[in-house]
Scaffold this active site. Structure first.
Site, mmCIF file in Angstrom:
data_model
loop_
_atom_site.group_PDB
_atom_site.id
_atom_site.type_symbol
_atom_site.label_atom_id
_atom_site.label_comp_id
_atom_site.label_asym_id
_atom_site.label_seq_id
_atom_site.Cartn_x
_atom_site.Cartn_y
_atom_site.Cartn_z
ATOM 1 N N GLU A 145 0.453 -6.413 5.067
ATOM 2 C CA GLU A 145 2.188 -5.996 5.629
ATOM 3 C C GLU A 145 2.578 -4.748 6.194
ATOM 4 O O GLU A 145 4.092 -4.200 5.579
ATOM 5 C CB GLU A 145 2.894 -6.821 5.814
ATOM 6 C CG GLU A 145 3.607 -7.111 3.662
ATOM 7 C CD GLU A 145 2.707 -7.969 3.155
ATOM 8 O OE1 GLU A 145 1.769 -8.447 3.272
ATOM 9 O OE2 GLU A 145 3.084 -7.935 2.040
ATOM 10 N N HIS A 181 1.935 -13.583 11.260
ATOM 11 C CA HIS A 181 2.256 -13.545 10.168
ATOM 12 C C HIS A 181 2.896 -12.513 9.144
ATOM 13 O O HIS A 181 3.553 -11.839 8.851
ATOM 14 C CB HIS A 181 1.342 -13.697 9.280
ATOM 15 C CG HIS A 181 1.281 -13.886 7.186
ATOM 16 N ND1 HIS A 181 1.070 -15.038 6.826
ATOM 17 C CD2 HIS A 181 1.218 -13.255 6.433
ATOM 18 C CE1 HIS A 181 1.611 -15.169 5.817
ATOM 19 N NE2 HIS A 181 1.740 -14.132 5.549
ATOM 20 N N GLU A 182 1.756 -11.298 9.730
ATOM 21 C CA GLU A 182 2.183 -10.081 9.336
ATOM 22 C C GLU A 182 3.576 -9.213 9.220
ATOM 23 O O GLU A 182 4.076 -8.547 8.806
ATOM 24 C CB GLU A 182 0.646 -9.041 9.094
ATOM 25 C CG GLU A 182 -0.615 -9.595 8.714
ATOM 26 C CD GLU A 182 -0.244 -9.834 7.341
ATOM 27 O OE1 GLU A 182 0.752 -9.207 6.744
ATOM 28 O OE2 GLU A 182 -0.968 -10.350 6.788
ATOM 29 N N HIS A 233 6.237 -10.472 7.722
ATOM 30 C CA HIS A 233 6.764 -9.891 6.939
ATOM 31 C C HIS A 233 7.848 -8.685 6.895
ATOM 32 O O HIS A 233 8.012 -8.700 5.965
ATOM 33 C CB HIS A 233 5.849 -9.268 6.183
ATOM 34 C CG HIS A 233 4.472 -10.278 5.389
ATOM 35 N ND1 HIS A 233 5.527 -11.094 4.158
ATOM 36 C CD2 HIS A 233 3.299 -10.724 5.195
ATOM 37 C CE1 HIS A 233 4.389 -11.497 3.292
ATOM 38 N NE2 HIS A 233 3.339 -12.207 4.115
ATOM 39 N N GLU A 249 6.070 -15.064 0.883
ATOM 40 C CA GLU A 249 4.823 -15.854 1.683
ATOM 41 C C GLU A 249 5.341 -17.059 1.966
ATOM 42 O O GLU A 249 4.772 -17.978 3.319
ATOM 43 C CB GLU A 249 3.932 -16.655 0.812
ATOM 44 C CG GLU A 249 2.998 -14.686 0.357
ATOM 45 C CD GLU A 249 2.340 -13.691 1.381
ATOM 46 O OE1 GLU A 249 2.424 -14.210 2.422
ATOM 47 O OE2 GLU A 249 2.622 -12.377 1.457
ATOM 48 N N ASP A 270 -2.216 -11.622 -9.243
ATOM 49 C CA ASP A 270 -3.045 -12.170 -8.049
ATOM 50 C C ASP A 270 -3.124 -13.554 -8.033
ATOM 51 O O ASP A 270 -3.228 -14.321 -7.340
ATOM 52 C CB ASP A 270 -4.600 -11.519 -8.284
ATOM 53 C CG ASP A 270 -5.002 -10.602 -7.577
ATOM 54 O OD1 ASP A 270 -4.097 -10.134 -6.198
ATOM 55 O OD2 ASP A 270 -5.932 -10.330 -6.591
ATOM 56 N N TYR A 282 2.578 -19.971 -0.176
ATOM 57 C CA TYR A 282 2.397 -19.678 0.995
ATOM 58 C C TYR A 282 2.789 -21.280 1.503
ATOM 59 O O TYR A 282 3.484 -21.386 2.915
ATOM 60 C CB TYR A 282 0.664 -20.173 2.033
ATOM 61 C CG TYR A 282 0.359 -18.066 1.652
ATOM 62 C CD1 TYR A 282 0.056 -18.210 0.350
ATOM 63 C CD2 TYR A 282 0.603 -17.544 2.304
ATOM 64 C CE1 TYR A 282 -0.291 -16.847 0.020
ATOM 65 C CE2 TYR A 282 0.184 -16.203 2.350
ATOM 66 C CZ TYR A 282 -0.202 -16.020 1.267
ATOM 67 O OH TYR A 282 -0.841 -13.790 0.480
ATOM 68 N N ARG A 320 -14.163 -10.018 2.688
ATOM 69 C CA ARG A 320 -12.848 -11.061 3.320
ATOM 70 C C ARG A 320 -12.874 -11.706 1.571
ATOM 71 O O ARG A 320 -13.646 -12.924 1.946
ATOM 72 C CB ARG A 320 -12.727 -11.041 4.176
ATOM 73 C CG ARG A 320 -11.320 -11.900 4.331
ATOM 74 C CD ARG A 320 -10.637 -11.911 5.804
ATOM 75 N NE ARG A 320 -9.680 -13.405 6.159
ATOM 76 C CZ ARG A 320 -8.933 -13.731 7.481
ATOM 77 N NH1 ARG A 320 -9.693 -13.239 8.271
ATOM 78 N NH2 ARG A 320 -8.428 -13.624 6.884
ATOM 79 N N LYS A 362 -11.180 -14.199 0.721
ATOM 80 C CA LYS A 362 -10.760 -15.269 1.386
ATOM 81 C C LYS A 362 -11.906 -16.259 2.183
ATOM 82 O O LYS A 362 -12.432 -16.949 1.437
ATOM 83 C CB LYS A 362 -10.004 -15.660 2.511
ATOM 84 C CG LYS A 362 -9.226 -16.791 2.966
ATOM 85 C CD LYS A 362 -8.051 -17.106 4.008
ATOM 86 C CE LYS A 362 -9.477 -17.723 5.404
ATOM 87 N NZ LYS A 362 -8.508 -18.106 6.339
HETATM 88 N N1 BES Z 1 1.080 -9.441 1.539
HETATM 89 C C1 BES Z 1 -0.575 -10.792 2.091
HETATM 90 C C2 BES Z 1 -1.360 -10.356 1.305
HETATM 91 C C3 BES Z 1 -1.877 -9.862 -0.308
HETATM 92 C C4 BES Z 1 -0.520 -11.280 -0.864
HETATM 93 C C5 BES Z 1 -2.594 -9.154 -1.018
HETATM 94 C C6 BES Z 1 -0.902 -10.480 -2.640
HETATM 95 C C7 BES Z 1 -2.807 -8.680 -2.166
HETATM 96 C C8 BES Z 1 -1.023 -9.769 -2.568
HETATM 97 C C9 BES Z 1 -0.128 -11.098 3.739
HETATM 98 O O1 BES Z 1 1.140 -11.185 4.470
HETATM 99 C C10 BES Z 1 -1.505 -12.104 3.902
HETATM 100 O O2 BES Z 1 -1.207 -13.565 3.677
HETATM 101 N N2 BES Z 1 -2.450 -12.069 3.947
HETATM 102 C C11 BES Z 1 -3.008 -13.684 4.809
HETATM 103 C C12 BES Z 1 -2.941 -13.557 6.148
HETATM 104 C C13 BES Z 1 -2.100 -14.571 6.364
HETATM 105 C C14 BES Z 1 -2.233 -15.765 7.258
HETATM 106 C C15 BES Z 1 -2.260 -16.049 5.151
HETATM 107 C C16 BES Z 1 -4.345 -12.799 4.215
HETATM 108 O O3 BES Z 1 -5.175 -11.650 4.242
HETATM 109 O O4 BES Z 1 -5.386 -14.293 4.540
HETATM 110 ZN ZN ZN Z 2 1.863 -12.166 3.540
#
Ligand code: BES
Ligand code: ZN
Length: 632
Positions: free
Chosen positions: A302, A326-327, A330, A349, A404, A412, A583, A585
């Site tokens: 964000e 989502h972004e 923020h 979050e 982290d 979340y 990515r 995730k």
């Molecule tokens: N701010 C986060 C990403 C983040 C969190 C980066 C902590 C580093 C440390 C961002 O807003 C986020 O939550 N991204 C998610 C997507 C969201 C739809 C759940 C992602 O990257 O998967």
């Molecule tokens: Zn987020």
């Protein structure tokens, strides 16, 4: 001194420093900040209020070089300022008059880097209680925040690319400053880029067309006038094109991607209208989205005025754009009101996940939002099963750990479920009204879990409602309190019936799945039994072409099933997926699943050996532990 100036000076001094206790108070924050265990800074004594960058990327050497000019508010007795730095080479530190200032860099600690203590010049009577210091420095090629991409790693394949990722504690690897979310700073920047490349930042773009410096480099200028936490400083440089979407919205991406991105994100204006209607005015002028090359380690980030996003959300059918909601959310929860420390991460979050669903409900209706909510509840349950009990509290204790570690679905989804619980008790009207006021009252300020809890109890909930919500159990207790409302999406219930038919032996061709959305597919795939015979997976695959799905979420879920069942026809797609995007995730569950068997381990190591050089340090930091760990 002219009268006006004297008045202004006295007013500033009063704001910046309270004469009684000799500490610097954050002008935007009346309460004393808790200590941030992930920063060396001592903001009560001297704090950074503004950062002015002048940086030149050297793509061949993978270094950013230049200066950071810091404005510092100091207490009367302060004779030094303490910053956070990691892997920076400091060439000199001088006062604004050019005098050399002494400095000392402490031992480096994992994640945190080093303490940089800088001696401040003795103050003379003509100076306000603020100083300017100029740090000449360069970043390391391995700087954790910066990824330097070779042309091969871009869509265009002709020019290199660089981008930064600050959250949580990586900004200190590219900017020497006080890298704590409670220490807000404004910033400006001048970036010198090679011809043919464009620089973009999380700031207002003040660049003049075709400005060149004396070396012939293109000059880009930026200013962020709102005080922001330093994890939101962000820069990208590359072959970047722009398409406008609306009057204050647009998309940046490589030229071959930008049209697709603009089409995918065409609902951004509607999202903005929904968010403003619910939570008050958008305070950041423009909202643009930068679509990065596929190694971007997150779904989205964000960065203010300029969300950074993965290209894996370009599904072609707008089915993954809740990530943009989502972004965008923020811009209120996180960027306006910010977690004071990483132990309060759920304040960023959890609120944002709740708001994301509210925005999507405005756009697509309640049945759609309920699918998102139910999938989120499933993620929340999985997180509770997987994590240590203390890590399932909303308020965390991350002392001595990488912040982290707090990046879990507790922040979340349990965070969002807490707000859904409040909503179920006080009703939407009252919660919406409260949230709108909360953002107004706390705009540009840090927020701790304790302050929030106090405020909810004082300004939102009656004593009887506190009994029903049980906020303390949510915040300082393990697992999911029993008063969490259970979301039942009708659409996903219908998918459950199809799962039951499938489990009973119904052929793939007879499933009623023709009109399924991405979310229905995700639910179906997650609900399949752990073990499925290969023949039945082949049936699904040939009926629905899952191995060649262009939807990264569906593909990721399908490949997980393929590994679990050693369904080899999907393995070429698996290798392609893991070598074509970074990515985290998507990477984490797939590598983890492969590492569970000897044949999978061999495959994981083979793929990772090829893919690792293309991943961002945020991803390799995680995947190294899974694939390369001794015994792993
Ligand atoms: N701010 C986060 C990403 C983040 C969190 C980066 C902590 C580093 C440390 C961002 O807003 C986020 O939550 N991204 C998610 C997507 C969201 C739809 C759940 C992602 O990257 O998967
Ligand atoms: Zn987020």
């Amino acid at each position: 001194m002219p009268v006006m100036n004297r008045v202004a000076l006295v007013a500033f001094a009063a704001l910046a420093c309270s004469p009684t206790d000799d500490t610097v108070t954050d002008t935007g924050n009346q309460r004393t900040l808790p200590r941030d265990v992930h920063s060396y800074a001592q903001p009560d004594s001297a704090r950074v209020t503004h950062v002015s960058l002048d940086l030149t990327p050297d793509f061949a050497a993978k270094r950013l070089r230049g200066t950071a000019r810091l404005t510092i508010a100091r207490a009367a007795s302060a004779d030094s300022v303490v910053l956070d730095v990691r892997d920076l080479t400091i060439t000199s530190i001088t006062s604004s008059r050019g005098d050399t200032l002494g400095f000392k860099i402490g031992a480096a600690r994992e994640f945190l880097g080093s303490r940089l203590a800088i001696a401040l010049p003795a103050r003379d009577s003509t100076q306000a209680q603020s100083d300017t210091i100029v740090i000449a420095y360069e970043t390391a090629p391995t700087a954790a925040a910066v990824q330097w991409l070779a042309p091969q790693q871009t869509a265009g394949k002709k020019l290199p690319f660089l981008f930064t990722q600050g959250q949580a504690v990586l900004t200190r690897t590219w900017v020497p400053t006080q890298d704590s979310p409670g220490i807000r700073q404004t910033y400006d920047a001048t970036i010198h880029a090679p011809a043919g490349m464009r620089a973009v930042m999380s700031a207002e773009n003040l660049s003049k067309a075709d400005e060149k410096d004396s070396a012939g480099l293109s000059v880009f200028r930026f200013r962020m006038a709102n005080p922001i936490p330093p994890y939101l400083f962000a820069l990208a440089v590359g072959d970047i094109a722009f398409r406008s979407i609306g009057s204050n919205t647009g998309v940046y991406a490589e030229p071959s991607v930008v049209e697709r991105a603009a089409a995918e994100f065409s609902e951004v204006d509607a999202m903005m209208a929904a968010a403003e209607k619910l939570y008050g005015p958008y305070r950041w002028k423009r909202y643009d989205i930068l679509v990065l090359p596929p190694s971007f380690p997150f779904g989205g980030m964000e960065n203010p005025m300029l969300t950074f996003a993965t290209p894996t959300i370009l599904a072609g059918d707008r089915s993954l754009v809740s990530l943009v909601a989502h972004e965008l959310a923020h811009s209120w929860s996180g960027n306006l009101v910010t977690n004071a420390t990483w132990d309060d991460f759920w304040i960023n979050e959890g609120f944002t996940t709740y708001i994301e669903a509210r925005i999507m409900e405005e756009l697509r209706g309640k049945p759609y939002a309920d699918m998102l909510r139910q999938l989120g509840q499933q993620d929340m349950q999985d997180a509770v099963t997987e994590l240590d009990s203390a890590d399932t509290h909303l308020k965390l204790n991350l002392a001595g750990r990488d912040p982290d570690d707090g990046l879990t679905d507790i922040a979340y989804e349990k965070g969002s479920a807490f707000l859904q619980t409040i909503e179920s008790v006080v009703g939407r009207t009252r919660l919406d009204q409260y949230l709108r006021g909360y953002f107004d009252r706390n705009a540009f300020k840090p927020m701790t879990t304790e302050w929030l809890l106090e405020d909810i109890k004082a300004s939102l909930l009656t004593p009887a409602e506190i009994e029903r919500v049980k906020p303390d159990a949510w915040i300082n207790g393990a697992g999911i309190p029993t008063n969490a409302p259970v979301v039942r999406s009708n659409a996903l219930a219908a998918v459950d019936s199809q799962v039951a038919r499938w489990n009973g032996g119904t052929a793939a061709s007879a499933l009623q799945a023709a009109k399924w959305s991405t979310q229905e597919w995700l639910h179906f795939l997650r609900a399949l039994p752990d073990t499925v015979p290969n023949a039945r997976l082949a049936e699904l695959d040939s009926q629905f072409r899952l191995s060649s799905s262009g939807n990264a979420e569906i593909l990721g879920q399908w490949l997980l099933i393929a590994i679990r069942n050693k369904y080899e026809p999907a393995f070429p797609a698996l290798a392609r997926f893991l070598t074509s995007q970074g990515r985290r995730k998507f990477l984490t569950p797939l590598y983890t699943e492969m590492m569970k068997t000897p044949w999978g381990t061999t495959m994981a190591r083979d793929i990772y050996r090829r893919a690792r050089p293309t991943y961002h340090s945020v991803a390799t930091g995680t995947i190294d532990k899974i694939v390369l760990a001794p015994g792993g």
